[in-house]
Motif scaffolding. Structure first.
Motif, PDB file in Angstrom:
ATOM      1  N   PRO A 139      27.280-107.217  76.382  1.00  0.00           N
ATOM      2  CA  PRO A 139      27.850-107.467  77.824  1.00  0.00           C
ATOM      3  C   PRO A 139      26.772-107.737  78.952  1.00  0.00           C
ATOM      4  CG  PRO A 139      27.863-105.004  77.228  1.00  0.00           C
ATOM      5  CD  PRO A 139      27.410-105.925  75.865  1.00  0.00           C
ATOM      6  N   GLN A 140      25.447-107.439  78.923  1.00  0.00           N
ATOM      7  CA  GLN A 140      24.571-107.791  79.728  1.00  0.00           C
ATOM      8  C   GLN A 140      23.897-109.053  79.565  1.00  0.00           C
ATOM      9  OE1 GLN A 140      24.341-105.437  77.371  1.00  0.00           O
ATOM     10  NE2 GLN A 140      23.779-103.270  78.164  1.00  0.00           N
ATOM     11  N   SER A 141      24.420-110.001  78.434  1.00  0.00           N
ATOM     12  CA  SER A 141      23.952-111.443  78.532  1.00  0.00           C
ATOM     13  C   SER A 141      24.252-112.283  79.495  1.00  0.00           C
ATOM     14  CB  SER A 141      24.500-111.953  77.126  1.00  0.00           C
ATOM     15  OG  SER A 141      24.098-113.461  76.985  1.00  0.00           O
ATOM     16  N   THR A 142      23.373-113.173  79.805  1.00  0.00           N
ATOM     17  CA  THR A 142      23.748-114.036  81.302  1.00  0.00           C
ATOM     18  C   THR A 142      24.012-115.326  80.610  1.00  0.00           C
ATOM     19  OG1 THR A 142      21.446-114.663  81.248  1.00  0.00           O
ATOM     20  CG2 THR A 142      22.004-112.790  82.719  1.00  0.00           C
ATOM     21  N   ALA A 143      24.134-115.665  79.262  1.00  0.00           N
ATOM     22  CA  ALA A 143      24.604-116.822  78.805  1.00  0.00           C
ATOM     23  C   ALA A 143      25.936-117.089  78.888  1.00  0.00           C
ATOM     24  CB  ALA A 143      24.178-117.078  77.465  1.00  0.00           C
ATOM     25  N   LYS A 144      26.271-118.273  79.435  1.00  0.00           N
ATOM     26  CA  LYS A 144      27.601-118.752  79.707  1.00  0.00           C
ATOM     27  C   LYS A 144      28.359-119.597  78.514  1.00  0.00           C
ATOM     28  CE  LYS A 144      27.184-118.456  84.591  1.00  0.00           C
ATOM     29  NZ  LYS A 144      25.965-118.154  84.814  1.00  0.00           N
ATOM     30  N   ASP A 145      27.383-120.139  77.745  1.00  0.00           N
ATOM     31  CA  ASP A 145      27.738-121.081  76.661  1.00  0.00           C
ATOM     32  C   ASP A 145      26.893-120.864  75.510  1.00  0.00           C
ATOM     33  OD1 ASP A 145      26.006-122.589  77.587  1.00  0.00           O
ATOM     34  OD2 ASP A 145      27.511-123.916  78.676  1.00  0.00           O
ATOM     35  N   VAL A 146      27.231-121.481  74.362  1.00  0.00           N
ATOM     36  CA  VAL A 146      26.197-121.694  73.301  1.00  0.00           C
ATOM     37  C   VAL A 146      24.621-122.437  73.753  1.00  0.00           C
ATOM     38  CG1 VAL A 146      25.522-122.644  71.231  1.00  0.00           C
ATOM     39  CG2 VAL A 146      27.715-121.659  71.612  1.00  0.00           C
ATOM     40  N   ARG A 147      24.866-123.350  74.516  1.00  0.00           N
ATOM     41  CA  ARG A 147      23.695-124.063  75.193  1.00  0.00           C
ATOM     42  C   ARG A 147      22.627-123.074  75.776  1.00  0.00           C
ATOM     43  NH1 ARG A 147      27.542-127.874  75.870  1.00  0.00           N
ATOM     44  NH2 ARG A 147      27.425-129.894  74.707  1.00  0.00           N
ATOM     45  N   GLU A 148      23.355-122.303  76.603  1.00  0.00           N
ATOM     46  CA  GLU A 148      22.469-121.425  77.524  1.00  0.00           C
ATOM     47  C   GLU A 148      21.991-120.201  76.477  1.00  0.00           C
ATOM     48  OE1 GLU A 148      24.272-119.872  81.004  1.00  0.00           O
ATOM     49  OE2 GLU A 148      24.586-121.597  81.883  1.00  0.00           O
ATOM     50  N   LEU A 149      22.619-119.974  75.512  1.00  0.00           N
ATOM     51  CA  LEU A 149      22.183-118.648  74.565  1.00  0.00           C
ATOM     52  C   LEU A 149      21.195-119.328  73.897  1.00  0.00           C
ATOM     53  CD1 LEU A 149      22.582-115.897  73.312  1.00  0.00           C
ATOM     54  CD2 LEU A 149      24.195-117.264  71.648  1.00  0.00           C
ATOM     55  N   VAL A 150      21.237-120.368  73.327  1.00  0.00           N
ATOM     56  CA  VAL A 150      20.047-121.254  72.554  1.00  0.00           C
ATOM     57  C   VAL A 150      18.872-121.441  73.500  1.00  0.00           C
ATOM     58  CG1 VAL A 150      19.305-123.410  71.476  1.00  0.00           C
ATOM     59  CG2 VAL A 150      21.719-122.383  71.080  1.00  0.00           C
ATOM     60  N   ALA A 151      19.045-121.656  74.691  1.00  0.00           N
ATOM     61  CA  ALA A 151      17.960-121.903  75.298  1.00  0.00           C
ATOM     62  C   ALA A 151      16.996-120.527  75.725  1.00  0.00           C
ATOM     63  CB  ALA A 151      18.376-122.405  76.978  1.00  0.00           C
ATOM     64  N   PRO A 215      39.545-106.591  70.861  1.00  0.00           N
ATOM     65  CA  PRO A 215      39.985-105.837  72.037  1.00  0.00           C
ATOM     66  C   PRO A 215      38.680-105.705  73.290  1.00  0.00           C
ATOM     67  CG  PRO A 215      40.608-104.279  69.948  1.00  0.00           C
ATOM     68  CD  PRO A 215      39.587-105.828  69.792  1.00  0.00           C
ATOM     69  N   HIS A 216      37.628-105.586  72.581  1.00  0.00           N
ATOM     70  CA  HIS A 216      36.662-105.687  73.597  1.00  0.00           C
ATOM     71  C   HIS A 216      36.345-107.097  74.328  1.00  0.00           C
ATOM     72  CE1 HIS A 216      35.716-101.923  71.842  1.00  0.00           C
ATOM     73  NE2 HIS A 216      35.517-102.266  70.663  1.00  0.00           N
ATOM     74  N   ILE A 217      36.644-108.008  73.764  1.00  0.00           N
ATOM     75  CA  ILE A 217      36.608-109.348  74.302  1.00  0.00           C
ATOM     76  C   ILE A 217      37.526-109.513  75.241  1.00  0.00           C
ATOM     77  CG2 ILE A 217      37.023-111.754  74.025  1.00  0.00           C
ATOM     78  CD1 ILE A 217      35.922-111.386  71.039  1.00  0.00           C
ATOM     79  N   ARG A 218      38.845-109.075  75.200  1.00  0.00           N
ATOM     80  CA  ARG A 218      40.084-108.990  75.979  1.00  0.00           C
ATOM     81  C   ARG A 218      39.735-108.108  77.108  1.00  0.00           C
ATOM     82  NH1 ARG A 218      43.617-109.300  70.992  1.00  0.00           N
ATOM     83  NH2 ARG A 218      43.818-111.467  70.814  1.00  0.00           N
ATOM     84  N   THR A 219      38.911-107.155  77.058  1.00  0.00           N
ATOM     85  CA  THR A 219      38.695-106.302  78.145  1.00  0.00           C
ATOM     86  C   THR A 219      37.296-106.333  78.843  1.00  0.00           C
ATOM     87  OG1 THR A 219      37.706-104.688  76.734  1.00  0.00           O
ATOM     88  CG2 THR A 219      39.865-104.334  77.373  1.00  0.00           C
ATOM     89  N   GLY A 220      36.739-107.592  78.362  1.00  0.00           N
ATOM     90  CA  GLY A 220      35.324-108.116  79.155  1.00  0.00           C
ATOM     91  C   GLY A 220      34.221-107.097  78.561  1.00  0.00           C
ATOM     92  N   LYS A 221      34.270-106.198  77.634  1.00  0.00           N
ATOM     93  CA  LYS A 221      33.089-105.481  77.348  1.00  0.00           C
ATOM     94  C   LYS A 221      32.136-106.270  76.651  1.00  0.00           C
ATOM     95  CE  LYS A 221      35.642-101.203  77.148  1.00  0.00           C
ATOM     96  NZ  LYS A 221      36.188-100.171  76.482  1.00  0.00           N
ATOM     97  N   VAL A 222      32.388-107.467  76.016  1.00  0.00           N
ATOM     98  CA  VAL A 222      31.598-108.193  75.262  1.00  0.00           C
ATOM     99  C   VAL A 222      32.133-109.817  75.589  1.00  0.00           C
ATOM    100  CG1 VAL A 222      30.811-106.853  73.154  1.00  0.00           C
ATOM    101  CG2 VAL A 222      32.826-108.420  73.080  1.00  0.00           C
ATOM    102  N   LYS A 223      31.155-110.700  75.288  1.00  0.00           N
ATOM    103  CA  LYS A 223      31.348-112.171  75.786  1.00  0.00           C
ATOM    104  C   LYS A 223      31.642-112.829  74.375  1.00  0.00           C
ATOM    105  CE  LYS A 223      28.602-111.847  79.909  1.00  0.00           C
ATOM    106  NZ  LYS A 223      27.402-112.157  80.779  1.00  0.00           N
ATOM    107  N   LEU A 224      32.489-113.607  74.395  1.00  0.00           N
ATOM    108  CA  LEU A 224      32.938-114.695  73.456  1.00  0.00           C
ATOM    109  C   LEU A 224      32.374-116.160  73.784  1.00  0.00           C
ATOM    110  CD1 LEU A 224      34.131-115.406  70.769  1.00  0.00           C
ATOM    111  CD2 LEU A 224      36.227-115.789  71.980  1.00  0.00           C
ATOM    112  N   LEU A 225      31.374-116.759  72.940  1.00  0.00           N
ATOM    113  CA  LEU A 225      30.941-117.661  73.517  1.00  0.00           C
ATOM    114  C   LEU A 225      31.443-119.001  72.631  1.00  0.00           C
ATOM    115  CD1 LEU A 225      26.865-117.280  74.210  1.00  0.00           C
ATOM    116  CD2 LEU A 225      28.977-116.951  75.756  1.00  0.00           C
ATOM    117  N   ALA A 226      31.855-118.782  71.468  1.00  0.00           N
ATOM    118  CA  ALA A 226      32.188-119.575  70.572  1.00  0.00           C
ATOM    119  C   ALA A 226      32.844-119.289  69.234  1.00  0.00           C
ATOM    120  CB  ALA A 226      30.906-120.654  70.046  1.00  0.00           C
TER     121      ALA A 226
END
Length: 327
Positions: A139-151, A215-226
């Motif tokens: 949940p603390q990750s600031t990456a909005k997509d895979v490209r940002e996560l890779v960076a 369930p955690h994706i839908r409630t925003g507790k973790v982030k689904l990037l791909a």
């Protein structure tokens, strides 16, 4: 003086044949009586993970159709090898079954030294479903997509959790690393549920999740990037695949199946295959599978064997070519 009656040879043979017929009828009656006691499904992963939850759904369906209790017994460890070995050693009477990811047969032999070789020591019964995998970040990750996560992965050391060394989530994240040219630390757990828990708590940065994070994706507790698959998920159609975000080669679906010990009566395994298909056709079970991110796809014995052979070739080549090892 007593006389001894001698039965003609023909009469003796006739009596022997009748005895054999009676024995055959008794054995057939015994086989038809299956199941006459509770059935145990052994699962090689911790409670709460996808394999465990699918096994419990199948167990529920079989309980209803067979009229006998079907219970799940968790024996986690060694990426499913411990459970597979226990089933291989069990009495082949149809009362001890294995439900596992196909990786127990198609991947583990390439990565582990073990006395168990599923393709030799177990008999495939049926495919019990499949699921895609999802790249999920803490949940603390600031990456909005895979490209940002890779960076971020190239700028600092990140870690990923997995359901265990050699499991499909492990291989999926290794494929992601290879596709993106990143070096991300692997932290194995004893099942998908504890792996996800440490991503939820922020102890690990990401996970290739087999669906229990929904369930955690839908409630925003973790982030689904791909979606780590060739196709987008029917459950999150707006979320692109890794390939769609510019990194080809990171895709791996998980298939799950059922095995019995070798020499289990053929009529028992055939009935199990039919009963699994019947259970998976239930609308209720379909909905419960969907909650896990799974699809209630049934494969009969022949289809399941073909899948195992083909998948074993592909993943075996992948492991050798990419020099994937377990810690």
């Amino acid at each position: 003086m007593k006389t001894t009656r001698h039965f003609p040879l023909r009469r003796k043979l006739g009596m022997a044949a009748l005895c054999m017929l009676g024995l055959g009828a008794s054995l057939r009656s015994h086989a038809q009586a299956w199941p006459a006691k509770p059935i145990r499904i052994v699962v090689g992963f911790a409670p709460g993970g996808t394999t465990d939850m699918m096994a419990r759904l199948v167990a529920q369906g079989l309980t209803e159709s067979l009229g006998q209790s079907v219970v799940v017994d968790n024996k986690p460890g060694a990426s499913g090898n411990i459970a597979a070995a226990e089933v291989a050693r069990a009495t082949p009477d149809g009362y001890t079954l294995l439900i596992a990811p196909t990786s127990v047969e198609t991947v583990n032999p390439h990565l582990f030294k073990s006395s168990i070789l599923p393709s030799r020591d177990l008999t495939p019964v049926a495919g019990v479903g499949k699921s895609q995998m999802y790249l999920v970040t803490k949940p603390q990750s600031t990456a909005k997509d895979v490209r940002e996560l890779v960076a971020q992965a190239k700028a600092s050391k990140l870690s990923y959790a997995s359901a265990g060394a050699g499991t499909p989530p492990h291989l999926a994240c290794e494929l992601f690393k290879q596709a993106t040219g990143t070096d991300i630390l692997h932290v194995p757990y004893r099942g998908a549920a504890p792996a996800l828990q440490d991503v939820l708590s922020g102890q690990a940065d990401m996970v290739c999740d087999p669906g229990i994070a929904f369930p955690h994706i839908r409630t925003g507790k973790v982030k689904l990037l791909a979606v780590v698959s060739e196709k987008r998920s029917p459950f999150f159609p707006d979320v692109p695949t890794v390939a769609e975000q510019g990194f080809k080669g990171a895709n791996l679906d998980i298939w799950f199946g059922m095995w019995t010990p070798n020499n289990t009566p053929a009529d028992v395994t055939a009935r199990l295959s039919r009963e699994v298909a019947k259970a998976l056709a239930s609308p209720t079970l379909k909905a419960r599978y969907a909650d896990l991110g799974g699809e209630n796809v049934a494969l009969d014995t022949a289809e399941f064997k073909t899948l195992l052979v083909n998948e074993g070739k592909v993943l075996g080549t992948l492991i050798r070519d990419q020099k994937i090892t377990v810690e």
